[in-house]
Design an enzyme around this catalytic site. Structure first.
Site, mmCIF file in Angstrom:
data_model
loop_
_atom_site.group_PDB
_atom_site.id
_atom_site.type_symbol
_atom_site.label_atom_id
_atom_site.label_comp_id
_atom_site.label_asym_id
_atom_site.label_seq_id
_atom_site.Cartn_x
_atom_site.Cartn_y
_atom_site.Cartn_z
ATOM 1 N N TRP A 38 -21.132 10.595 -20.464
ATOM 2 C CA TRP A 38 -21.769 10.603 -19.256
ATOM 3 C C TRP A 38 -22.465 12.115 -19.662
ATOM 4 O O TRP A 38 -23.235 12.485 -20.136
ATOM 5 C CB TRP A 38 -20.529 11.959 -18.748
ATOM 6 N N TRP A 42 -9.368 7.444 -9.417
ATOM 7 C CA TRP A 42 -10.489 7.604 -10.383
ATOM 8 C C TRP A 42 -10.376 7.016 -11.527
ATOM 9 O O TRP A 42 -11.543 6.616 -11.749
ATOM 10 C CB TRP A 42 -10.424 9.219 -10.275
ATOM 11 N N TRP A 54 1.930 2.240 -3.550
ATOM 12 C CA TRP A 54 0.838 2.526 -4.739
ATOM 13 C C TRP A 54 1.702 4.520 -4.562
ATOM 14 O O TRP A 54 1.134 5.383 -5.752
ATOM 15 C CB TRP A 54 -0.116 2.720 -3.957
ATOM 16 N N ASN A 91 -10.760 3.464 2.639
ATOM 17 C CA ASN A 91 -10.572 3.255 1.311
ATOM 18 C C ASN A 91 -11.369 2.029 0.817
ATOM 19 O O ASN A 91 -11.595 2.107 0.005
ATOM 20 C CB ASN A 91 -9.196 2.159 1.629
ATOM 21 N N GLU A 122 0.986 -0.971 0.167
ATOM 22 C CA GLU A 122 -0.004 -0.371 0.388
ATOM 23 C C GLU A 122 0.806 0.851 0.116
ATOM 24 O O GLU A 122 0.827 2.353 -0.584
ATOM 25 C CB GLU A 122 -0.858 -0.110 1.528
ATOM 26 N N TRP A 137 -16.288 10.846 -14.086
ATOM 27 C CA TRP A 137 -15.395 10.827 -12.769
ATOM 28 C C TRP A 137 -14.219 12.091 -12.403
ATOM 29 O O TRP A 137 -14.291 12.197 -11.105
ATOM 30 C CB TRP A 137 -14.311 9.676 -13.445
#
Length: 446
Positions: free
Chosen positions: A285, A364, A257, A323, A254, A341
């Site tokens: 969209w 995202w 990342w 998360n 993690e 998004w």
DNA sequence: CAGCACTTCTC
DNA sequence: AGAAGTGCT
């Protein structure tokens, strides 16, 4: 000789190579520049301004204990710093590297007056590349490629004292920056203590037993909550890496990342604004009044999906979201509501105390399926299924008071259980219907 | 170049 | 168990 120490998202005194180098060269003038121009639309968001205020207060205290000060200036950093060099007769600026596009531009503009150091990543970003020399786009490959570059040196201790210049330049008053919200003060529910002391305390008390499972359960305190401290550099990733020697590798994955997402945005600087896969530019969209109303319902936690609303209310009230729930709420906006998004990314940017250019945009785009890393658009999370699977009952009862009285058999889907209170909104759209709409829209992408 | 493997799932 | 596109070696 006097040098400037330019502090940005590295608000700490320990493991601070730029500080050590500057202090070694002579007197040090530590400076923080509030730059709301260079980042454009991605200037520091509202929740993070609250954090920044407290973190700078804490840093200024720590510097004073070492015989130093924190000088505050505002304006475009690439103009402010040369002016400050001139004003103080300092020769160079020392700073830790950052990879947000506006910081890379500012660093380039300072040219050879700037001495840069590694310190906010596990490895230097440009060192971790594929066999072809390109930045990784797939996390698992990145993790493999990162291994030879992992930190081995121990973190640097904070200096005992910091050499001060004979005279100090003037500093802005922090209060004049108005970083704290006033009318209304929505930060009342923020349960955070910004600053290096608290960051190091959290690292020391990290309990990673069962982290692999517990981190996914919103009702438990199973995550480290280090993200805002890491974003502001109140603790270095290297310090966290060393503190977790022998612990669960999932946690260390993690941590890595951050390095991965900064690699992506360093290769694709406009990743926060542009689809990684350009063919998704044609995805239809939703827009218009109905979509606007749906977006607002999502932001306010009034979608009628308990797990989504709990997450969005936690975000608004506490400046942070679990998360697992970030994935569920993000997927809901993009797939169930079929809203771009970038609307969600923008909202998170303003609400999260841990908002980070790389992490926010990469995640995202991952959820949306528009990104360079591979999640397929047709993969649609089932919010109610997720809520049950990860035992979110207590979490919902905490953040959605209208549903406080419901037990685990009813709380994930009150409508199906026939016990939705009038005070709680009906679902904006049914799961099946939303799923079909999203799949149909996804098919329109060439 | 072909084959392998993929953070976060769904039914 | 299925579905599924593609980055990476």
């Amino acid at each position: 000789m006097t040098d400037l120490l330019w502090l940005r998202q590295d608000l700490r005194l320990h493991d601070q190579p730029a500080l050590i180098a500057a202090a070694h060269a002579g007197a040090v003038i530590p400076v923080y520049v509030l730059d709301d121009e260079a980042p454009g639309a991605w200037k520091i968001g509202e929740a993070q301004r609250w954090w920044l205020h407290h973190s700078l207060t804490s840093l200024a205290d720590a510097l004073e204990k070492k015989g130093s000060r924190l000088i505050l200036r505002h304006g475009k950093a690439e103009a402010i710093l040369p002016a400050l060099l001139e004003e103080t007769g300092a020769e160079r600026v020392h700073a830790i590297r950052h990879y947000e596009p506006w910081w890379r531009d500012a660093e380039a503009a300072l040219g050879d007056r700037l001495c840069r150091y590694d310190g906010n990543h596990l490895a230097r970003i440009e060192d971790v590349t594929t066999g072809a020399g390109a930045p990784y786009r797939i996390y698992s490959s990145f993790w493999k490629g990162l291994q030879p570059h992992l930190p081995s040196d121990k973190p640097l201790p904070a200096p005992r004292s910091i050499p001060a210049p004979e005279t100090w330049p003037r500093s802005d008053r922090l209060a004049d920056w108005h970083l704290l919200p006033t009318a209304p003060d929505w930060s009342g529910g923020f349960d955070w203590t910004p600053g290096e002391t608290e960051a190091l305390r959290k690292v020391k008390q990290l309990a990673l037993d069962g982290y692999d499972e517990r981190r996914n359960l919103p009702s438990e305190e199973g995550t480290s909550r280090l993200s805002p401290h890491l974003h502001f550099g109140e603790v270095s990733p290297r310090t966290v890496w060393h503190a977790t020697e022998g612990a669960d590798t999932i946690f260390r994955k993690e941590l890595a990342w951050r390095d991965f997402t900064d690699g992506v945005v360093s290769a694709l600087p406009d990743y926060a604004d542009v689809n990684g896969r350009r063919r998704y530019d044609t995805l239809p969209w939703r827009s218009g009044t109905a979509a606007q109303a749906d977006l607002r319902a999502w932001q306010r936690g009034r979608t009628g999906y308990p797990i989504v609303d709990a997450g969005m209310r936690q975000l608004w009230q506490s400046g942070w979201m679990h998360n697992r729930v970030r994935m569920i709420t993000a997927s809901f906006l993009v797939k169930h509501l079929l809203i771009d998004w970038r609307e969600g990314e923008r909202w998170f940017w303003d609400c999260l105390v841990d908002a980070d250019y790389g992490n926010n945009s990469v995640n995202w785009q991952w959820v949306a399926g528009t990104g360079v890393d591979a999640n397929m658009f047709g993969r649609i999370m089932a919010p109610i299924g997720q809520s049950e699977k990860f035992g979110a009952g207590d979490y919902i009862r905490r953040w959605v008071p209208e549903l406080k009285h419901l037990d685990d058999s009813a709380i994930h889907d009150p409508d199906a259980a026939g016990c939705r209170p009038d005070s709680y909104p009906a679902m904006l759209i049914g799961h099946r219907e939303a799923r079909e709409r999203a799949l149909a829209a996804g098919k329109k992408v060439r």
